[in-house]
Design a protein around this motif. Sequence first.
Motif, PDB file in Angstrom:
ATOM      1  N   GLU A   1      -6.105 -29.565 -46.769  1.00  0.00           N
ATOM      2  CA  GLU A   1      -7.310 -29.831 -46.007  1.00  0.00           C
ATOM      3  C   GLU A   1      -8.543 -29.757 -46.904  1.00  0.00           C
ATOM      4  N   ASN A   2      -9.478 -30.710 -46.695  1.00  0.00           N
ATOM      5  CA  ASN A   2     -10.694 -30.742 -47.495  1.00  0.00           C
ATOM      6  C   ASN A   2     -11.757 -29.815 -46.931  1.00  0.00           C
ATOM      7  N   VAL A   3     -11.795 -29.666 -45.612  1.00  0.00           N
ATOM      8  CA  VAL A   3     -12.760 -28.776 -44.979  1.00  0.00           C
ATOM      9  C   VAL A   3     -12.123 -27.398 -44.828  1.00  0.00           C
ATOM     10  N   ILE A   4     -12.660 -26.441 -45.560  1.00  0.00           N
ATOM     11  CA  ILE A   4     -12.143 -25.072 -45.516  1.00  0.00           C
ATOM     12  C   ILE A   4     -12.609 -24.357 -44.251  1.00  0.00           C
ATOM     13  N   LEU A   5     -13.887 -24.533 -43.933  1.00  0.00           N
ATOM     14  CA  LEU A   5     -14.489 -23.827 -42.811  1.00  0.00           C
ATOM     15  C   LEU A   5     -15.303 -24.786 -41.960  1.00  0.00           C
ATOM     16  N   LYS A   6     -15.131 -24.688 -40.658  1.00  0.00           N
ATOM     17  CA  LYS A   6     -15.952 -25.460 -39.730  1.00  0.00           C
ATOM     18  C   LYS A   6     -16.351 -24.560 -38.571  1.00  0.00           C
ATOM     19  N   THR A   7     -17.649 -24.474 -38.317  1.00  0.00           N
ATOM     20  CA  THR A   7     -18.118 -23.777 -37.123  1.00  0.00           C
ATOM     21  C   THR A   7     -18.748 -24.797 -36.190  1.00  0.00           C
ATOM     22  N   THR A   8     -18.536 -24.604 -34.912  1.00  0.00           N
ATOM     23  CA  THR A   8     -19.062 -25.515 -33.901  1.00  0.00           C
ATOM     24  C   THR A   8     -19.822 -24.717 -32.856  1.00  0.00           C
ATOM     25  N   GLN A   9     -21.124 -24.927 -32.807  1.00  0.00           N
ATOM     26  CA  GLN A   9     -22.004 -24.280 -31.828  1.00  0.00           C
ATOM     27  C   GLN A   9     -21.779 -22.767 -31.775  1.00  0.00           C
ATOM     28  N   LEU A  10     -21.622 -22.176 -32.941  1.00  0.00           N
ATOM     29  CA  LEU A  10     -21.340 -20.741 -33.031  1.00  0.00           C
ATOM     30  C   LEU A  10     -22.585 -19.940 -32.641  1.00  0.00           C
ATOM     31  N   THR A  11     -22.402 -19.005 -31.732  1.00  0.00           N
ATOM     32  CA  THR A  11     -23.527 -18.238 -31.176  1.00  0.00           C
ATOM     33  C   THR A  11     -23.130 -16.774 -31.018  1.00  0.00           C
ATOM     34  N   LYS A  12     -24.066 -15.903 -31.371  1.00  0.00           N
ATOM     35  CA  LYS A  12     -23.890 -14.481 -31.107  1.00  0.00           C
ATOM     36  C   LYS A  12     -25.184 -13.920 -30.526  1.00  0.00           C
ATOM     37  N   LYS A  13     -25.048 -13.286 -29.358  1.00  0.00           N
ATOM     38  CA  LYS A  13     -26.205 -12.695 -28.689  1.00  0.00           C
ATOM     39  C   LYS A  13     -26.023 -11.189 -28.560  1.00  0.00           C
ATOM     40  N   TYR A  14     -27.120 -10.475 -28.735  1.00  0.00           N
ATOM     41  CA  TYR A  14     -27.189  -9.057 -28.447  1.00  0.00           C
ATOM     42  C   TYR A  14     -28.346  -8.840 -27.469  1.00  0.00           C
ATOM     43  N   ASN A  15     -28.018  -8.241 -26.338  1.00  0.00           N
ATOM     44  CA  ASN A  15     -29.046  -8.030 -25.302  1.00  0.00           C
ATOM     45  C   ASN A  15     -29.766  -9.331 -24.948  1.00  0.00           C
ATOM     46  N   ASN A  16     -28.975 -10.394 -24.808  1.00  0.00           N
ATOM     47  CA  ASN A  16     -29.471 -11.726 -24.438  1.00  0.00           C
ATOM     48  C   ASN A  16     -30.359 -12.373 -25.498  1.00  0.00           C
ATOM     49  N   LYS A  17     -30.419 -11.790 -26.701  1.00  0.00           N
ATOM     50  CA  LYS A  17     -31.160 -12.411 -27.797  1.00  0.00           C
ATOM     51  C   LYS A  17     -30.168 -12.976 -28.804  1.00  0.00           C
ATOM     52  N   ALA A  18     -30.322 -14.253 -29.133  1.00  0.00           N
ATOM     53  CA  ALA A  18     -29.400 -14.913 -30.058  1.00  0.00           C
ATOM     54  C   ALA A  18     -29.778 -14.580 -31.498  1.00  0.00           C
ATOM     55  N   VAL A  19     -28.884 -13.886 -32.205  1.00  0.00           N
ATOM     56  CA  VAL A  19     -29.099 -13.641 -33.630  1.00  0.00           C
ATOM     57  C   VAL A  19     -28.461 -14.751 -34.465  1.00  0.00           C
ATOM     58  N   VAL A  20     -27.466 -15.414 -33.912  1.00  0.00           N
ATOM     59  CA  VAL A  20     -26.932 -16.676 -34.441  1.00  0.00           C
ATOM     60  C   VAL A  20     -26.943 -17.650 -33.279  1.00  0.00           C
ATOM     61  N   ASP A  21     -27.552 -18.817 -33.492  1.00  0.00           N
ATOM     62  CA  ASP A  21     -27.898 -19.681 -32.372  1.00  0.00           C
ATOM     63  C   ASP A  21     -27.374 -21.102 -32.572  1.00  0.00           C
ATOM     64  N   ASP A  22     -26.221 -21.407 -31.949  1.00  0.00           N
ATOM     65  CA  ASP A  22     -25.720 -22.779 -31.905  1.00  0.00           C
ATOM     66  C   ASP A  22     -25.487 -23.334 -33.307  1.00  0.00           C
ATOM     67  N   LEU A  23     -24.827 -22.557 -34.140  1.00  0.00           N
ATOM     68  CA  LEU A  23     -24.681 -22.900 -35.559  1.00  0.00           C
ATOM     69  C   LEU A  23     -23.440 -23.754 -35.784  1.00  0.00           C
ATOM     70  N   SER A  24     -23.640 -24.949 -36.346  1.00  0.00           N
ATOM     71  CA  SER A  24     -22.540 -25.841 -36.689  1.00  0.00           C
ATOM     72  C   SER A  24     -22.655 -26.223 -38.161  1.00  0.00           C
ATOM     73  N   LEU A  25     -21.586 -25.988 -38.915  1.00  0.00           N
ATOM     74  CA  LEU A  25     -21.596 -26.363 -40.333  1.00  0.00           C
ATOM     75  C   LEU A  25     -20.171 -26.582 -40.809  1.00  0.00           C
ATOM     76  N   GLU A  26     -20.056 -27.271 -41.947  1.00  0.00           N
ATOM     77  CA  GLU A  26     -18.769 -27.495 -42.594  1.00  0.00           C
ATOM     78  C   GLU A  26     -18.894 -27.113 -44.062  1.00  0.00           C
ATOM     79  N   ILE A  27     -17.881 -26.427 -44.568  1.00  0.00           N
ATOM     80  CA  ILE A  27     -17.823 -26.074 -45.980  1.00  0.00           C
ATOM     81  C   ILE A  27     -16.544 -26.657 -46.558  1.00  0.00           C
TER      82      ILE A  27
END
Length: 252
Positions: free
Chosen positions: A2-28
Amino acid sequence: MENVILKTTQLTKKYNNKAVVDDLSLEIRRGEIFGLLGPNGAGKSTTMNMICSTVAPTAGRVELFGKELRSHRKEVIRRIGYIPQELAIHGNLKAWENAEMFISLYGLKGEKLRQAVTESLEYVGLNECRNEFAKHFSGGMKRRLNIACAIGHSPELLIFDEPTVGIDPQSRNFILEKIKESNSSGATVIYTSHYMEEVEAICTRIAIMDNGRIIACGSSAELKKMVNGNDDITLEEVFLTLTGKKLRDIEG
């Protein structure tokens, strides 16, 4: 392969309803040294923790080596080496004992484990100090031991989260050279930092992250042209233009 090692799609992490990672999509892609550049609090470490499955995302998807992380966690994690920002070594253990403890978690035993411990300590220049307790090491030596503990199982993907924080220039240069050497030997590397000169020196592609989002991505030259139409400005100037952050905010 595989050429793409890592793919994130709309990755989100919230703490107390605050997004510290917000809808993150990338390919490495395989073979890259991918830099993730951002100020403290941008969401870099949280992103890396979700990729390593130590933090559960609120939403979104992570794929590693073409497989969804949640469904194939045990399989894909064995192919990753994670060097965290916080030291993960034990001061009351000797260097070789630290390396052995962590490397054994990946299933190595007996002679293979002993060989992996020796090779990892040699790689970071600490084999001659293998019988010394980690608590007696300098800051730079502890950082190098942290790396040895993460590479002994020969991972395909290496994740470095702020590996040069608080160390001397000689140790910093040693670590950067080892990262490039690992990449030349076939490892794909993700390198997170807020030291722009390090990212520019070793990374083939760079993403700028702020407030939990990727706001720009490309090679150093591409990012500079994106901002100025040419590449006669510094990466620091690109960062300041895109984020509006002052230098003291970036380095704090």
